[in-house]
Design a protein around this motif. Sequence first.
Motif, mmCIF file in Angstrom:
data_model
loop_
_atom_site.group_PDB
_atom_site.id
_atom_site.type_symbol
_atom_site.label_atom_id
_atom_site.label_comp_id
_atom_site.label_asym_id
_atom_site.label_seq_id
_atom_site.Cartn_x
_atom_site.Cartn_y
_atom_site.Cartn_z
ATOM 1 N N MET A 8 15.286 50.492 70.140
ATOM 2 C CA MET A 8 14.287 51.033 71.064
ATOM 3 C C MET A 8 14.489 52.538 71.225
ATOM 4 N N LEU A 9 13.397 53.217 71.547
ATOM 5 C CA LEU A 9 13.470 54.674 71.709
ATOM 6 C C LEU A 9 13.936 55.009 73.128
ATOM 7 N N ASP A 10 15.230 54.728 73.410
ATOM 8 C CA ASP A 10 15.741 55.058 74.739
ATOM 9 C C ASP A 10 15.962 56.555 74.860
ATOM 10 N N LYS A 11 16.420 56.973 76.023
ATOM 11 C CA LYS A 11 16.560 58.396 76.304
ATOM 12 C C LYS A 11 17.490 59.091 75.326
ATOM 13 N N ILE A 12 18.608 58.454 75.019
ATOM 14 C CA ILE A 12 19.576 59.054 74.094
ATOM 15 C C ILE A 12 18.980 59.162 72.702
ATOM 16 N N THR A 13 18.271 58.108 72.266
ATOM 17 C CA THR A 13 17.659 58.123 70.940
ATOM 18 C C THR A 13 16.590 59.201 70.842
ATOM 19 N N ARG A 14 15.784 59.348 71.884
ATOM 20 C CA ARG A 14 14.747 60.379 71.866
ATOM 21 C C ARG A 14 15.362 61.770 71.768
ATOM 22 N N ARG A 15 16.469 61.976 72.463
ATOM 23 C CA ARG A 15 17.158 63.263 72.385
ATOM 24 C C ARG A 15 17.703 63.490 70.971
ATOM 25 N N ASP A 16 18.260 62.432 70.379
ATOM 26 C CA ASP A 16 18.780 62.548 69.005
ATOM 27 C C ASP A 16 17.656 62.837 68.011
ATOM 28 N N ILE A 17 16.492 62.242 68.226
ATOM 29 C CA ILE A 17 15.351 62.482 67.337
ATOM 30 C C ILE A 17 14.954 63.953 67.372
ATOM 31 N N ARG A 18 14.882 64.525 68.571
ATOM 32 C CA ARG A 18 14.515 65.941 68.684
ATOM 33 C C ARG A 18 15.587 66.835 68.063
ATOM 34 N N ARG A 19 16.851 66.481 68.259
ATOM 35 C CA ARG A 19 17.942 67.281 67.686
ATOM 36 C C ARG A 19 17.916 67.209 66.152
ATOM 37 N N GLU A 20 17.702 65.991 65.627
ATOM 38 C CA GLU A 20 17.652 65.833 64.172
ATOM 39 C C GLU A 20 16.427 66.529 63.593
ATOM 40 N N GLY A 21 15.308 66.482 64.320
ATOM 41 C CA GLY A 21 14.122 67.190 63.870
ATOM 42 C C GLY A 21 14.362 68.682 63.756
ATOM 43 N N PHE A 22 15.087 69.245 64.720
ATOM 44 C CA PHE A 22 15.404 70.672 64.682
ATOM 45 C C PHE A 22 16.285 70.999 63.481
ATOM 46 N N ASN A 56 7.203 50.405 72.017
ATOM 47 C CA ASN A 56 7.601 51.791 71.772
ATOM 48 C C ASN A 56 6.495 52.796 72.106
ATOM 49 N N LYS A 57 5.328 52.304 72.520
ATOM 50 C CA LYS A 57 4.214 53.226 72.777
ATOM 51 C C LYS A 57 4.567 54.208 73.890
ATOM 52 N N TYR A 58 5.049 53.693 75.002
ATOM 53 C CA TYR A 58 5.365 54.577 76.125
ATOM 54 C C TYR A 58 6.491 55.538 75.759
ATOM 55 N N ARG A 59 7.451 55.044 75.012
ATOM 56 C CA ARG A 59 8.575 55.908 74.612
ATOM 57 C C ARG A 59 8.117 56.995 73.630
ATOM 58 N N ALA A 60 7.170 56.644 72.767
ATOM 59 C CA ALA A 60 6.599 57.653 71.872
ATOM 60 C C ALA A 60 5.804 58.690 72.675
ATOM 61 N N PHE A 61 5.136 58.187 73.717
ATOM 62 C CA PHE A 61 4.422 59.116 74.614
ATOM 63 C C PHE A 61 5.391 60.086 75.270
ATOM 64 N N ASP A 111 6.153 62.814 72.919
ATOM 65 C CA ASP A 111 5.039 63.759 72.900
ATOM 66 C C ASP A 111 5.025 64.623 74.158
ATOM 67 N N PHE A 112 5.307 64.002 75.295
ATOM 68 C CA PHE A 112 5.301 64.730 76.560
ATOM 69 C C PHE A 112 6.374 65.812 76.571
ATOM 70 N N SER A 113 7.518 65.523 75.957
ATOM 71 C CA SER A 113 8.604 66.509 75.919
ATOM 72 C C SER A 113 8.265 67.711 75.049
ATOM 73 N N LEU A 114 7.244 67.567 74.210
ATOM 74 C CA LEU A 114 6.839 68.667 73.322
ATOM 75 C C LEU A 114 5.758 69.544 73.953
ATOM 76 N N ILE A 115 5.235 69.144 75.114
ATOM 77 C CA ILE A 115 4.153 69.891 75.756
ATOM 78 C C ILE A 115 4.523 71.365 75.994
ATOM 79 N N PRO A 116 5.749 71.668 76.448
ATOM 80 C CA PRO A 116 6.078 73.093 76.631
ATOM 81 C C PRO A 116 5.868 73.928 75.378
ATOM 82 N N TRP A 117 6.104 73.346 74.206
ATOM 83 C CA TRP A 117 5.879 74.090 72.965
ATOM 84 C C TRP A 117 4.393 74.342 72.734
ATOM 85 N N TYR A 118 3.558 73.360 73.079
ATOM 86 C CA TYR A 118 2.110 73.558 72.942
ATOM 87 C C TYR A 118 1.620 74.646 73.905
ATOM 88 N N ILE A 119 2.154 74.654 75.116
ATOM 89 C CA ILE A 119 1.762 75.675 76.090
ATOM 90 C C ILE A 119 2.194 77.055 75.615
#
Length: 532
Positions: free
Chosen positions: A1-15, A256-261, A264-272
């Motif tokens: 599942m895309l828990d908080k730690i996994t979501r953070r790891d995804i963003r770190r790995e993406g960078f 995983n829909k809400y977790r994927a959301f 996306d929500f964490s990326l909003i500052p970059w869009y702004i």
Amino acid sequence: MLDKITRRDIRREGFKNLKRRYYLNIIIVFMVSFIVNGGYSFATRRYELPEDEKLISVVEEVQSGKITGPDDKISNSDILLRFIYGVFDIKGVENPDAISKTSTKYYGGVASVFVNEITGSQSFVFGILNGCNELIFKGKVSNSVIIFIFSLISIFIFLFLKNVIVVGQNRYFLEQRRYHDTGAGEILFPYKNKRLKNIAIVMFFKYIFQVLWDFTIVGGVIKYYEYMLIPYIIAENPAIKRKEAFLISKKLMHGNKYRAFLIDFSLIPWYILSALTFNLTGLFFSDAYVECVKAEMYMRIRNERRDSLPLELRELLNDDMLAIEHIEETEHPSGEEVLDIPTIDFHNFKYDYMRSYPFLSAVQLFFTYAFAGYIWEVFFYLATTGEFVNRGTMHGPWLPIYGCGGILIIYLLKPLRKKPAALFAGTVVVCGTVEYTTSWLLEKMFNSKWWDYTGYFMNLNGRICLEGLLVFGMAGLLFTYVLSPMLDDIYGKIDKKYRKIVCAILLILFILDIIWSVMVPNTGEGITSGLV
């Protein structure tokens, strides 16, 4: 599942994945965005009309047929209203102010205009509708022919380029996260195998279903996340059928829909930040970063849920080499290469961009770029106004400023080829200098303007603007590392004797055209007046 730690790891790995191939990543996203969304437009309105001409009601336009010119860009809703008024022969309404006005949101820049006319969302539907209106109710047969031609072109572009190239981009980011040798040619993945038709069909149904669900608003949001993985699933297995692709995406995203959301929500500052910086941060960082994050998210969900899928679906996610846990330094596996069309191995060019170009190659490259620039500007004006004009400062089918820019990048900036950032900056300076100087000389010699960026964001005396310079910089990278070496190899296969004959003929015709153009400049509507 895309828990908080996994979501953070995804963003770190993406960078980390973004940094590994930074320059290539931003170029890939720039090229695909140009095709899909009209590229990067930093321009403001092209110019201001007098206050009483800015807005003309749809009813008045139907009654009088008044068109204010290139800035009179009508919206899809206006097209529909004009069509209805024509059908029911409406002559007036009690409250004209309630009727939608013709759109004045015309933004300067080739990218934005091109996407509005040809590749804009659903533009082919309203393009055909507008063609019916012109033909039936206004009797403008010639205009209708142009509209229908570009409507058909837009249908083809939408089905087999705009919708499909996204899959190629996804394939590139899936490979580059684990294979050091991934090249730009992977964005042509949909065209490298005999599955283009299948990819186009699946992506078309995804688009249609999403549009229909969007009418329910809430359902549209839910289905957006349910369908989110379909382009990645096709990128992994281009042979997968529509029903299976939709079903796998649905099962993988269940829970995983809400977790994927949240990702996306964490990326909003970059869009702004991108909006606040006129998309500069998007161009040079966040757009490519988002693609790296989404590719990483797909692989995390895929690896976690694949074994829980029914066997018949599990076997369809069959490219396990994409799921390796480490960076592979060897040549990446591209799968079975059964090609629809002849393709070029872009991997070969990265070792040969430091080459020197002989005189014959320089002449041929000059005329190639000059002719390509001419075709582009003529096509752009035709798509925008429905009129064919002989664009450029000369009478022949070439725009020398494009050729000069390409040649200067090749020769003058050769010392910068090993440093893409320096090459980009050098291209901006060189092309900006050439464009500004050429504009100034032409205006002083002929008292005319062949282009005018007045009203564009960060323009200098209307001669150059930021948007154009950034596009030149990207083009310089593309010319240096891909196009020029590729064309030089192609031209090198031609017998030298014939190359000399062709170059001599082209140079003679070009010199004669210069003499003729000095005596009788190429001017007129759409060339030095009525600029779009």
